[in-house]
Design a protein around this motif. Structure first.
Motif, PDB file in Angstrom:
ATOM      1  N   LYS A  73       2.780   3.454   4.653  1.00  0.00           N
ATOM      2  CA  LYS A  73       3.949   3.925   3.904  1.00  0.00           C
ATOM      3  C   LYS A  73       4.166   3.016   2.701  1.00  0.00           C
ATOM      4  CE  LYS A  73       6.690   3.754   7.524  1.00  0.00           C
ATOM      5  NZ  LYS A  73       7.868   3.920   8.406  1.00  0.00           N
ATOM      6  N   THR A  74       4.472   3.602   1.556  1.00  0.00           N
ATOM      7  CA  THR A  74       4.598   2.833   0.326  1.00  0.00           C
ATOM      8  C   THR A  74       5.915   3.130  -0.376  1.00  0.00           C
ATOM      9  OG1 THR A  74       3.292   4.578  -0.743  1.00  0.00           O
ATOM     10  CG2 THR A  74       2.132   2.571  -0.116  1.00  0.00           C
ATOM     11  N   LEU A  75       6.384   2.146  -1.140  1.00  0.00           N
ATOM     12  CA  LEU A  75       7.614   2.267  -1.917  1.00  0.00           C
ATOM     13  C   LEU A  75       7.301   1.972  -3.368  1.00  0.00           C
ATOM     14  CD1 LEU A  75      10.759   2.607  -1.897  1.00  0.00           C
ATOM     15  CD2 LEU A  75      10.873   0.112  -1.670  1.00  0.00           C
ATOM     16  N   TYR A  76       7.805   2.809  -4.270  1.00  0.00           N
ATOM     17  CA  TYR A  76       7.537   2.679  -5.693  1.00  0.00           C
ATOM     18  C   TYR A  76       8.849   2.681  -6.472  1.00  0.00           C
ATOM     19  CZ  TYR A  76       2.959   4.479  -4.242  1.00  0.00           C
ATOM     20  OH  TYR A  76       1.767   4.677  -3.608  1.00  0.00           O
ATOM     21  N   LEU A 130       5.946  -2.042  -2.287  1.00  0.00           N
ATOM     22  CA  LEU A 130       5.961  -2.479  -0.892  1.00  0.00           C
ATOM     23  C   LEU A 130       5.021  -1.585  -0.092  1.00  0.00           C
ATOM     24  CD1 LEU A 130       7.293  -4.265   1.338  1.00  0.00           C
ATOM     25  CD2 LEU A 130       8.955  -2.419   1.652  1.00  0.00           C
ATOM     26  N   ILE A 131       4.215  -2.218   0.766  1.00  0.00           N
ATOM     27  CA  ILE A 131       3.293  -1.490   1.646  1.00  0.00           C
ATOM     28  C   ILE A 131       3.691  -1.788   3.089  1.00  0.00           C
ATOM     29  CG2 ILE A 131       0.900  -1.172   2.376  1.00  0.00           C
ATOM     30  CD1 ILE A 131       0.050  -2.194  -0.384  1.00  0.00           C
ATOM     31  N   SER A 132       3.946  -0.746   3.851  1.00  0.00           N
ATOM     32  CA  SER A 132       4.293  -0.881   5.264  1.00  0.00           C
ATOM     33  C   SER A 132       3.205  -0.213   6.096  1.00  0.00           C
ATOM     34  CB  SER A 132       5.646  -0.230   5.553  1.00  0.00           C
ATOM     35  OG  SER A 132       5.967  -0.333   6.918  1.00  0.00           O
ATOM     36  N   TYR A 136      -0.795   2.474  15.813  1.00  0.00           N
ATOM     37  CA  TYR A 136      -0.794   3.575  16.783  1.00  0.00           C
ATOM     38  C   TYR A 136       0.291   3.384  17.839  1.00  0.00           C
ATOM     39  CZ  TYR A 136      -2.531   6.528  20.609  1.00  0.00           C
ATOM     40  OH  TYR A 136      -2.658   7.439  21.627  1.00  0.00           O
ATOM     41  N   ASP A 137       0.540   2.113  18.217  1.00  0.00           N
ATOM     42  CA  ASP A 137       1.544   1.831  19.258  1.00  0.00           C
ATOM     43  C   ASP A 137       2.939   1.605  18.687  1.00  0.00           C
ATOM     44  OD1 ASP A 137       1.324  -0.648  18.085  1.00  0.00           O
ATOM     45  OD2 ASP A 137       0.411  -1.641  19.817  1.00  0.00           O
ATOM     46  N   LYS A 138       3.135   1.999  17.413  1.00  0.00           N
ATOM     47  CA  LYS A 138       4.427   1.990  16.719  1.00  0.00           C
ATOM     48  C   LYS A 138       4.859   0.619  16.208  1.00  0.00           C
ATOM     49  CE  LYS A 138       4.991   6.393  17.508  1.00  0.00           C
ATOM     50  NZ  LYS A 138       3.668   6.706  18.017  1.00  0.00           N
ATOM     51  N   ARG A 139       4.051  -0.414  16.377  1.00  0.00           N
ATOM     52  CA  ARG A 139       4.374  -1.698  15.751  1.00  0.00           C
ATOM     53  C   ARG A 139       4.252  -1.554  14.236  1.00  0.00           C
ATOM     54  NH1 ARG A 139       0.419  -5.947  18.300  1.00  0.00           N
ATOM     55  NH2 ARG A 139      -0.913  -4.073  18.485  1.00  0.00           N
ATOM     56  N   GLU A 140       5.113  -2.226  13.486  1.00  0.00           N
ATOM     57  CA  GLU A 140       5.151  -2.078  12.036  1.00  0.00           C
ATOM     58  C   GLU A 140       5.048  -3.441  11.354  1.00  0.00           C
ATOM     59  OE1 GLU A 140       7.712   0.294   8.579  1.00  0.00           O
ATOM     60  OE2 GLU A 140       8.207   0.497  10.710  1.00  0.00           O
ATOM     61  N   TYR A 141       4.252  -3.509  10.279  1.00  0.00           N
ATOM     62  CA  TYR A 141       4.007  -4.757   9.569  1.00  0.00           C
ATOM     63  C   TYR A 141       4.051  -4.511   8.064  1.00  0.00           C
ATOM     64  CZ  TYR A 141       1.949  -6.098  14.076  1.00  0.00           C
ATOM     65  OH  TYR A 141       1.727  -6.332  15.417  1.00  0.00           O
ATOM     66  N   GLU A 142       4.323  -5.568   7.310  1.00  0.00           N
ATOM     67  CA  GLU A 142       4.188  -5.500   5.857  1.00  0.00           C
ATOM     68  C   GLU A 142       2.733  -5.768   5.498  1.00  0.00           C
ATOM     69  OE1 GLU A 142       5.806  -7.612   1.732  1.00  0.00           O
ATOM     70  OE2 GLU A 142       6.899  -7.891   3.630  1.00  0.00           O
ATOM     71  N   GLY A 143       2.166  -4.912   4.653  1.00  0.00           N
ATOM     72  CA  GLY A 143       0.772  -5.055   4.262  1.00  0.00           C
ATOM     73  C   GLY A 143       0.632  -5.780   2.930  1.00  0.00           C
ATOM     74  N   THR A 152     -13.968   3.915  -7.097  1.00  0.00           N
ATOM     75  CA  THR A 152     -14.362   4.549  -5.840  1.00  0.00           C
ATOM     76  C   THR A 152     -13.136   5.027  -5.066  1.00  0.00           C
ATOM     77  OG1 THR A 152     -14.405   2.370  -4.764  1.00  0.00           O
ATOM     78  CG2 THR A 152     -16.499   3.246  -5.580  1.00  0.00           C
ATOM     79  N   ASP A 153     -11.934   4.766  -5.597  1.00  0.00           N
ATOM     80  CA  ASP A 153     -10.673   5.126  -4.948  1.00  0.00           C
ATOM     81  C   ASP A 153     -10.553   4.470  -3.573  1.00  0.00           C
ATOM     82  OD1 ASP A 153      -8.150   6.296  -4.853  1.00  0.00           O
ATOM     83  OD2 ASP A 153      -8.885   8.032  -3.753  1.00  0.00           O
ATOM     84  N   LEU A 154     -10.867   3.190  -3.512  1.00  0.00           N
ATOM     85  CA  LEU A 154     -10.738   2.432  -2.268  1.00  0.00           C
ATOM     86  C   LEU A 154      -9.867   1.216  -2.492  1.00  0.00           C
ATOM     87  CD1 LEU A 154     -14.431   2.569  -0.993  1.00  0.00           C
ATOM     88  CD2 LEU A 154     -12.468   3.688   0.076  1.00  0.00           C
ATOM     89  N   ALA A 155      -9.179   0.798  -1.430  1.00  0.00           N
ATOM     90  CA  ALA A 155      -8.347  -0.401  -1.479  1.00  0.00           C
ATOM     91  C   ALA A 155      -8.417  -1.104  -0.130  1.00  0.00           C
ATOM     92  CB  ALA A 155      -6.897  -0.053  -1.834  1.00  0.00           C
ATOM     93  N   LEU A 156      -8.215  -2.413  -0.157  1.00  0.00           N
ATOM     94  CA  LEU A 156      -8.219  -3.231   1.057  1.00  0.00           C
ATOM     95  C   LEU A 156      -6.869  -3.897   1.204  1.00  0.00           C
ATOM     96  CD1 LEU A 156      -9.957  -4.398   3.405  1.00  0.00           C
ATOM     97  CD2 LEU A 156     -10.474  -6.335   1.888  1.00  0.00           C
ATOM     98  N   ILE A 157      -6.230  -3.703   2.360  1.00  0.00           N
ATOM     99  CA  ILE A 157      -4.955  -4.355   2.650  1.00  0.00           C
ATOM    100  C   ILE A 157      -5.092  -5.176   3.922  1.00  0.00           C
ATOM    101  CG2 ILE A 157      -3.536  -2.666   1.439  1.00  0.00           C
ATOM    102  CD1 ILE A 157      -2.991  -1.249   3.982  1.00  0.00           C
TER     103      ILE A 157
END
Length: 482
Positions: A73-76, A130-132, A136-143, A152-157
């Motif tokens: 999830k992202t915020l702009y 902001l990247i959230s 799968y187990d619903k834990r949430e972290y800031e990326g 190539t339209d790729l990114a690493l977080i």
């Protein structure tokens, strides 16, 4: 008298039986099969077939892969959320026309290491404040954004966690048409969604980015992919990653039968470079090519339609230095056949500047192997690092909305902290606003680095404006002397 009558009849019966047996032996077709059927079985002699096709069980692959796919999830802010061709391809050019000042986005990502590295699409996170990351187990972290590659339209977080369920990498080169695959992601915010399909085509070039530096060699599948699947996994029947779902072909913005994924052979190289160097170490062979088709074969009297035709060579490039000539036909790279621009790009993209590769060419109907030492965008074999913009001798900052309005511009970055370096040597002064480098519009600071990756033969042409409204142009070369 009665005895004689009885014996006569018996003799006639025996004679009749003998004649019947003789006729059977002489006239009945001896090719007729005699089938003995055991009790409890029936046998059909005609139109009989046995179904020997293997039954595909996708449950294991689904169970393993969903645990490694995350919700991104992202915020702009409205000023940073600029037009993106991949977004427009999915949602149409009016997708941002009525945005509020703060916008949110949603996509997917794939855990590729137990210590928190996650691969996703660049268009999922580009420009985000902001990247959230939701597991799968619903834990949430800031990326944390480690690196991104728009070509190539790729990114690493990265997230700060250990012992995560990473996904093993497969081999997209070995995947065959018709093989079953699963698409795993979060379409329409429906988390952990799995759809199935087959590989419909390989090495598709859609021209999404419209940039000559872009690498597009998509896997095409009919597994259902929708907005929110971007950055998610395309997996094989073993649950191994073979691609990153990226785009759909649709007139409505929703799945209509065609979806496309970046093959894992490209993903592995790009993500490895972002992790180690901060940016992709792109290798170039230095040729302009055309796909060999019937028209080209007729034009140049080519007797077999195969490979890619070398239409031109970059002066001083890797191919020219190796002895490849205009008019040659490249048949394969390191044993992998290439029959289109996309296939050639995909194979070369696996390597780094300085790597020696073997190219099979055909010249005047004679085949020969040629060793080519690949080069970087500056024409040498050195590693290009993220801090290589230091040679410009300046820092850059966004331009305020007030200055954009006053100067009647809609983009640009301001030159600050000018010091000894390329820009100062060319006469650029502090406060100069760069709004275009060559043909690349500059909206944010990262665009400066990306634009310099797109220079041709090292030449840079900068367009911009000073705070007093005077428009200026500057030109210089990036090519280093070896």
């Amino acid at each position: 008298m009665k005895v004689k009558l009885f014996l006569g009849k018996l003799a006639i019966a025996i004679l009749g039986a003998a004649i019947a047996i003789l006729l059977f032996v002489l006239f009945v077709d001896k090719k007729e099969s005699v089938v003995i059927v055991p009790d409890g079985r029936t046998t059909q002699l005609t139109n009989h077939s046995v179904n020997t096709a293997p039954q595909i069980d996708l449950t294991y692959a689904a169970e393993m892969s969903v645990k490694s796919v995350v919700h991104v999830k992202t915020l702009y802010s409205n000023d940073e959320y600029q037009s993106n061709p991949f977004y427009d391809f999915l949602f149409g050019e009016n997708g941002r026309s009525q945005q509020p000042k703060a916008s949110v986005g949603s996509g997917s990502g794939v855990i590729i290491s137990t210590d928190g590295y996650i691969v996703t699409n660049n268009h999922v996170v580009e420009g985000s404040k902001l990247i959230s990351v939701v597991l799968y187990d619903k834990r949430e972290y800031e990326g944390k954004l480690i690196g991104q590659d728009p070509y190539t339209d790729l990114a690493l977080i990265k997230i700060d966690e250990k012992d995560l369920p990473k996904m093993d990498l497969g081999n997209s080169d070995d995947i065959k048409l018709g093989e079953w695959v699963l698409a795993v992601g979060n379409p329409f915010n429906l988390t952990s969604t799995v759809t199935a399909g087959i590989i419909s085509a390989k090495a598709r070039n859609l021209g999404l980015n419209g940039n000559r530096m872009s690498i597009e060699s998509f896997l095409q599948t009919d597994a259902a992919v929708n907005p929110g699947n971007s950055g998610g996994a395309l997996v094989d029947t073993r649950g191994h990653l073979i691609g990153i779902n990226t785009a759909i072909e649709s007139r409505t913005g929703s799945y209509s039968g065609y979806s496309f994924a970046i093959p894992v052979t490209i993903v592995e190289k790009v993500i490895g470079d972002l992790k180690e160097f901060g940016e992709v170490q792109r290798a170039f062979i230095g040729v302009s090519i055309r796909t060999v088709d019937a028209n080209l074969a007729d034009e140049f009297n080519i007797n077999k339609i195969e490979g890619v035709y070398v239409a031109d060579l970059n002066e001083g490039g890797a191919a020219e230095e190796a002895g490849i000539k205009k008019g040659d036909i490249i048949l394969n790279v390191e044993g992998k056949d290439v029959n289109s621009s996309a296939e050639l790009q995909e194979q070369v993209s696996k390597y780094h500047p300085g790597d020696k590769i073997t190219v099979l060419i055909k010249r005047e109907d004679e085949k020969q192997q040629i060793a080519v030492i690949l080069r970087n965008r500056l024409g040498n074999t050195k590693v290009i690092k993220s801090d290589d913009l230091a040679f410009l001798g300046a820092d850059f900052e966004p331009v305020s909305s007030q200055d954009k309005y006053r100067l009647q511009i809609n983009r640009g970055v301001r030159v600050t902290n000018l010091r000894s370096g390329k820009l100062k040597n060319e006469g650029i002064k502090e406060g100069f606003i760069i709004y275009k480098i060559n043909e690349t519009p500059i909206y944010k600071v990262d665009d400066v680095k990306n634009a310099l990756q797109n220079v041709k033969d090292g030449g840079v042409f900068i367009s911009g404006i000073y705070p007093d409204g005077s428009v200026k142009y500057y030109a210089f070369s990036l090519r280093s002397k070896e």
